[in-house]
Design a protein around this motif. Structure first.
Motif, PDB file in Angstrom:
ATOM      1  N   LEU A  68       1.146  -1.458  -0.450  1.00  0.00           N
ATOM      2  CA  LEU A  68      -0.078  -0.306  -0.137  1.00  0.00           C
ATOM      3  C   LEU A  68       0.601   1.066  -0.302  1.00  0.00           C
ATOM      4  O   LEU A  68       0.454   2.260  -0.689  1.00  0.00           O
ATOM      5  CB  LEU A  68      -1.094  -0.250   1.365  1.00  0.00           C
ATOM      6  N   ASP A  69       2.115   1.258   0.729  1.00  0.00           N
ATOM      7  CA  ASP A  69       2.396   2.640   0.442  1.00  0.00           C
ATOM      8  C   ASP A  69       3.451   2.893  -0.791  1.00  0.00           C
ATOM      9  O   ASP A  69       3.921   3.570  -1.204  1.00  0.00           O
ATOM     10  CB  ASP A  69       3.794   1.991   2.119  1.00  0.00           C
ATOM     11  N   ILE A  70       3.857   1.418  -1.215  1.00  0.00           N
ATOM     12  CA  ILE A  70       5.087   1.260  -2.669  1.00  0.00           C
ATOM     13  C   ILE A  70       3.254   2.491  -3.704  1.00  0.00           C
ATOM     14  O   ILE A  70       3.791   3.002  -4.931  1.00  0.00           O
ATOM     15  CB  ILE A  70       4.667   0.117  -3.155  1.00  0.00           C
ATOM     16  N   LYS A  71       2.124   1.680  -3.376  1.00  0.00           N
ATOM     17  CA  LYS A  71       0.708   1.856  -4.793  1.00  0.00           C
ATOM     18  C   LYS A  71       1.462   3.853  -4.234  1.00  0.00           C
ATOM     19  O   LYS A  71       1.094   4.565  -5.391  1.00  0.00           O
ATOM     20  CB  LYS A  71      -0.182   1.495  -4.434  1.00  0.00           C
ATOM     21  N   ASN A  72       0.933   3.817  -2.704  1.00  0.00           N
ATOM     22  CA  ASN A  72       1.066   5.287  -2.657  1.00  0.00           C
ATOM     23  C   ASN A  72       2.015   6.067  -2.745  1.00  0.00           C
ATOM     24  O   ASN A  72       1.642   7.331  -3.287  1.00  0.00           O
ATOM     25  CB  ASN A  72       0.371   5.483  -1.203  1.00  0.00           C
ATOM     26  N   SER A  73       3.133   5.918  -2.880  1.00  0.00           N
ATOM     27  CA  SER A  73       4.057   6.255  -3.747  1.00  0.00           C
ATOM     28  C   SER A  73       4.208   6.516  -4.553  1.00  0.00           C
ATOM     29  O   SER A  73       4.361   7.756  -5.518  1.00  0.00           O
ATOM     30  CB  SER A  73       5.211   5.854  -2.632  1.00  0.00           C
ATOM     31  N   ALA A  74       4.295   5.769  -6.045  1.00  0.00           N
ATOM     32  CA  ALA A  74       3.890   6.094  -6.703  1.00  0.00           C
ATOM     33  C   ALA A  74       2.727   6.704  -7.312  1.00  0.00           C
ATOM     34  O   ALA A  74       3.371   7.308  -8.586  1.00  0.00           O
ATOM     35  CB  ALA A  74       3.573   4.279  -7.198  1.00  0.00           C
ATOM     36  N   SER A  75       1.976   6.434  -6.904  1.00  0.00           N
ATOM     37  CA  SER A  75       0.769   7.836  -7.194  1.00  0.00           C
ATOM     38  C   SER A  75       1.450   8.840  -7.395  1.00  0.00           C
ATOM     39  O   SER A  75       1.044   9.805  -8.013  1.00  0.00           O
ATOM     40  CB  SER A  75      -0.331   7.367  -6.404  1.00  0.00           C
ATOM     41  N   ASP A  76       2.107   9.482  -6.097  1.00  0.00           N
ATOM     42  CA  ASP A  76       2.157  10.352  -5.625  1.00  0.00           C
ATOM     43  C   ASP A  76       3.200  11.056  -6.806  1.00  0.00           C
ATOM     44  O   ASP A  76       3.167  12.099  -7.692  1.00  0.00           O
ATOM     45  CB  ASP A  76       2.890  10.942  -4.364  1.00  0.00           C
ATOM     46  N   ARG A  77       4.186  10.040  -6.667  1.00  0.00           N
ATOM     47  CA  ARG A  77       5.098  10.457  -7.444  1.00  0.00           C
ATOM     48  C   ARG A  77       4.908  10.344  -9.745  1.00  0.00           C
ATOM     49  O   ARG A  77       4.869  11.702  -9.927  1.00  0.00           O
ATOM     50  CB  ARG A  77       6.435   9.196  -7.469  1.00  0.00           C
ATOM     51  N   MET A  78       3.596   9.203  -9.996  1.00  0.00           N
ATOM     52  CA  MET A  78       2.842   9.550 -10.889  1.00  0.00           C
ATOM     53  C   MET A  78       2.469  10.960 -11.117  1.00  0.00           C
ATOM     54  O   MET A  78       2.341  11.723 -12.176  1.00  0.00           O
ATOM     55  CB  MET A  78       2.644   8.812 -11.578  1.00  0.00           C
TER      56      MET A  78
END
Length: 108
Positions: A68-78
Motif C-alpha cells: 500500500l505504501d508502494i502504491k501510494n508513493s508511486a501514485s504521488d510521483r506519477m
C-alpha cells in the motif's frame, strides 16, 4: 507472469503518453520515470488485490500491507511528474483518452 504483465502495461502507458504530444529529451526521461512508477503502481495494486490491505506484523499484530505504501508513493510521483510534464494541462480529450486507457489496462 505479473512482472511481465506490469512491464507490458507500463510500455503501453508510456506509448500513450508519448503519443499525446512531442517531448524534448529531458521530458522523455521523465516519461520513462513516469512509466516505471506506473508499473510499480500496477504491480502493487495486483499484490493488494491478491493479498488484501492488511497483513500480519512481526509481533502477530495486524498492519497495513507494505504494498500500500508502494502504491501510494508511486501514485504521488506519477501525479508530480504528470504536472511537471504539463500533462494535466492538456486538452480534455487527451486526458480523457488517458483515463480510458487506464480503465482498459486495469480491467483486463
Amino acid at each position: 507472469m505479473r512482472l511481465e504483465e506490469g512491464l507490458e502495461i507500463s510500455l503501453r502507458f508510456k506509448d500513450t503518453i508519448l503519443g499525446m504530444r512531442d517531448f524534448n529529451p529531458a521530458e522523455i526521461t521523465l516519461v520513462d520515470q513516469l512509466a516505471n512508477q506506473f508499473r510499480d503502481w500496477f504491480e502493487a495494486s495486483m499484490i493488494l488485490e491478491d493479498q488484501g490491505l492488511i497483513t500480519v506484523g512481526s509481533q502477530g499484530q495486524p498492519r497495513t500491507h507494505p504494498a500500500l505504501d508502494i502504491k501510494n508513493s508511486a501514485s504521488d510521483r506519477m501525479e508530480r511528474w504528470m504536472r511537471r510534464l504539463g500533462l494535466l494541462d492538456e486538452t480534455p480529450e487527451a486526458v480523457d483518452a488517458l483515463d480510458e486507457l487506464k480503465k482498459e489496462l486495469l480491467a483486463g
